[in-house]
Design an enzyme around this catalytic site. Structure first.
Site, PDB file in Angstrom:
ATOM      1  N   TYR A   1      -0.592  -3.599 -11.836  1.00 11.80           N
ATOM      2  CA  TYR A   1      -1.535  -3.554 -12.952  1.00 11.80           C
ATOM      3  C   TYR A   1      -1.896  -4.982 -13.376  1.00 11.80           C
ATOM      4  CZ  TYR A   1      -3.430  -1.725 -17.363  1.00 11.80           C
ATOM      5  OH  TYR A   1      -4.242  -1.383 -18.407  1.00 11.80           O
TER       6      TYR A   1
ATOM      7  N   ARG B   1      -5.668  -6.772 -13.423  1.00 16.44           N
ATOM      8  CA  ARG B   1      -6.276  -7.386 -14.599  1.00 16.44           C
ATOM      9  C   ARG B   1      -6.529  -8.872 -14.428  1.00 16.44           C
ATOM     10  NH1 ARG B   1      -2.995  -5.309 -19.754  1.00 16.44           N
ATOM     11  NH2 ARG B   1      -1.584  -6.878 -18.927  1.00 16.44           N
TER      12      ARG B   1
ATOM     13  N   CYS C   1      -8.370  -2.108 -23.349  1.00 18.69           N
ATOM     14  CA  CYS C   1      -7.599  -1.960 -22.111  1.00 18.69           C
ATOM     15  C   CYS C   1      -7.545  -3.252 -21.307  1.00 18.69           C
ATOM     16  CB  CYS C   1      -8.179  -0.844 -21.260  1.00 18.69           C
ATOM     17  SG  CYS C   1      -7.951   0.756 -22.020  1.00 18.69           S
ATOM     18  N   HIS C   2      -8.705  -3.803 -21.013  1.00 23.99           N
ATOM     19  CA  HIS C   2      -8.711  -4.973 -20.137  1.00 23.99           C
ATOM     20  C   HIS C   2      -9.579  -6.102 -20.670  1.00 23.99           C
ATOM     21  CE1 HIS C   2      -7.851  -1.334 -17.770  1.00 23.99           C
ATOM     22  NE2 HIS C   2      -6.828  -2.052 -17.421  1.00 23.99           N
ATOM     23  N   GLY C   3      -9.931  -6.007 -21.961  1.00 29.74           N
ATOM     24  CA  GLY C   3     -10.546  -7.141 -22.625  1.00 29.74           C
ATOM     25  C   GLY C   3     -12.033  -7.359 -22.402  1.00 29.74           C
TER      26      GLY C   3
END
Lengths: 409, 196
Positions: A295, A299, B160-162
């Site tokens: 994960y 990201r 969640c991921h910006g």
């Protein structure tokens, strides 16, 4: 390695049966007489531990299905019903959810052991690759199982992971709609995940059988990384390793039981005790701990498609490990540079896991990117180069020689 | 066992082998399709077609989240400052220059006007689904919101991921590839819209 069977049925019934189905002879060859290197250490016991954990998961899972309802309106309540009303339901569920974590703890130790001692090298490449496939099936199974309680983390985890496929050019959104059976994660999604979560463990068991088959062709690797040269290097699997594995399994299960009884929710996320709400994403969503390093890699890349490619590559690159490592010495024990770099790599994996658990802000983003680069460099740059450049230590002539030398110290 | 007879010309067995294989192959492909297609949205899911929304009840600066086809939808009554901020953005600054508006042409540019229907820029209607991995972005937050005192209005931030969206729901920063999708909708009257 398993030569012609030494098994001779003694009774008349035994002879009659053996001529029709030689399964007793087969079992005796593979789990009793099987010649096993005599120097295996405790890191080699995790194969047996994994087999036990798979059985624990299948049995508790079959029981849970007897009380669970796969419907978006009832799934969450049926899990609470298992926890409160069903006799020992709390135990079955806690064994299953903690069991998933311990299954992964064991598989990660098993994989790092393989990497350290070069167990993926010729002639065990296929054995290793089947192992990677087992790991992939485990991840898919665990992911779908986590969706079933229909909590907030179940729902949003499912949404984010299935949305990974929307990154595929042109057909991405058709694929996600097909996976969901709708325009979002909803009841059809829950139903199909339930069906597959029940199926995949049995597929897993079949692939594990292939893994054991592929293990029994060349036989076990061992800490020296030297092949067995004579019968003196081996001991029969039973009683030597049935006992050693048995002892390790019991020790492992004691730690497992501590978590089941005293910290069943320690490894999970409290937000999953809130029922799924498709209109509100929790402030911090993160997957279960065993996915966190991947994960973090996802990201770290500020581009959707490339992030998804990097994440899948980070797992699939393991399939190529036998050919990325160019060293002719198998065991890390005799490779001074590799030995050091291996531990750096292990720390990087754990650190990536930590980054994956933090919000994607500030310096976590930067360090996630640095560690991602290192992760891939380990496979693509360091492993091939170390094999060519490093001067390995002298390896012993045989397993027996090494064992005797250790004894004299 | 006797060896299989060797024939140097094409014979009846070759014909049967190819013919049987071809029919079986076509059969497998045709049979596979229903098993694949059963996973696509069923008739009941497709039937959840449209919803009507009374936008007259939404005050300026207020945002509501509705559910349409299983997904959340933002309906935001934007303030003048938010609209002005969106209009002030140059096209070159956008990560995704396409309107992503189901009611506009496929390659219309992502001007503020093209993000709404009928030039009614007060009301911004769009899917509350981050185009990265599908989380619901949080309103009145992120680096591209309008700052008034110590409060932020407009602008979205995906937890969640910006990913960061501006006051017109256009992607400005982070991993999301596209502007938030504008669903098909139309004005039934000045205070009522139909989505879908």
């Amino acid at each position: 390695m398993s030569g012609p069977s030494k098994y001779q049925p003694t009774s008349a019934l035994g002879k009659w049966f053996h001529e029709r189905l030689p399964i007793v002879a087969f079992a005796k060859e593979t789990v009793v007489d099987f010649p096993t290197p005599k120097n295996l250490n405790y890191w080699w016991t995790f194969g047996g531990i994994l087999a036990v954990m798979m059985v624990v998961q299948i049995i508790t899972g079959i029981v849970l299905v007897m009380h669970y309802t796969p419907h978006v309106d009832m799934a969450f309540d049926s899990v609470e019903h298992i926890m409160r009303d069903v006799n020992y339901g709390w135990l079955m569920r806690y064994m299953h959810m903690t069991g998933a974590s311990f299954f992964f703890i064991a598989v990660y130790i098993h994989m790092f052991r393989g990497m350290y001692y070069g167990s993926y090298k010729a002639p065990r490449e296929v054995l290793w690759m089947i192992g990677v496939i087992i790991y992939l099936i485990m991840m898919a199974t665990a992911f779908m199982g986590y969706v079933l309680p229909w909590g907030q983390m179940s729902f949003w985890g499912a949404k984010v992971i299935t949305n990974l496929f929307s990154a595929i050019p042109f057909v991405g959104s058709s694929i996600t709609t097909w996976l969901w059976g709708g325009y979002s994660v909803d009841n059809p999604t829950l139903n199909r995940f339930f069906s597959l979560h029940y199926l995949l463990p049995f597929v897993l068991a079949a692939v594990v059988a292939l893994h054991i088959w592929a293990l029994h062709v060349p036989g076990n690797n061992n800490p020296t990384g030297i092949e067995v040269k004579s019968e003196k290097d081996t001991v029969p699997f039973h009683p030597y390793y049935t006992l050693k594995d048995g002892f390790a399994i019991v020790a492992f299960l004691i730690v497992y039981a501590l978590f089941v009884f005293y910290g069943p929710n320690y490894l999970g996320d409290a937000v999953n005790y809130v029922q799924a709400n498709p209109l509100s994403t929790p402030a911090h969503i993160k997957p279960e701990w065993y996915y966190l390093p991947f994960y973090a890699i996802l990201r770290s890349i500020p581009n959707k498609l490339l992030g998804v490619i990097a994440m899948f590559s980070s797992i699939l690159i393991l399939l190529f490990l036998p050919w990325l490592d160019t060293s002719r010495v198998r065991s890390g024990k005799y490779r001074p540079v590799f030995k050091l770099e291996f531990w750096v790599f292990a720390v990087v994996c754990v650190a990536l896991g930590y980054i994956g658990s933090r919000p994607p802000e500030g310096s976590f983003v930067f360090w996630g990117q640095v560690l991602t680069v290192y992760y891939f460099a380990h496979f693509i740059i360091f492993l091939p180069l170390m094999g060519l450049l490093e001067q390995p230590k002298q390896t012993p002539n045989s397993i027996s020689e090494d064992v005797l030398a250790q004894g004299q110290k | 066992m006797a060896d299989t007879a060797v024939h140097d010309t094409v014979n009846r067995r070759d014909f049967l082998m190819i013919a049987t294989g071809a029919v079986a192959g076509v059969g497998v492909v045709l049979t596979a399709w229903p098993f694949i297609n059963q996973m696509n949205p069923d008739a009941a899911v497709l039937a959840m077609a449209s919803i009507e929304v009374d936008i007259g009840a939404i005050a300026e600066g207020q945002e509501v989240i509705l559910k349409w086809r299983g997904n959340p939808v933002f309906v935001r009554h934007r303030t003048k400052a938010e609209i002005d901020a969106a209009k002030a953005v140059k096209m070159e600054e956008l990560k995704d220059p396409i309107a992503r508006n189901a009611n506009a042409k496929d390659n219309d540019s992502a001007t503020d006007e093209n993000r709404v229907v009928g030039g009614k820029e007060n009301f911004l209607v769009m899917m509350a689904v981050c185009t990265h991995l599908g989380c619901v972005p949080i309103g009145n937050s992120g680096e591209f919101a309008v700052v008034q005192g110590n409060a932020k209005t407009g602008g979205w931030f995906c937890p969640c991921h910006g990913s960061q969206y501006d006051t017109a729901g256009r992607i400005r920063k982070g991993p999301a590839p596209q502007n938030l999708d504008v669903p098909p909708y139309k004005y039934l009257s000045d205070s009522k819209i139909q989505i879908g």
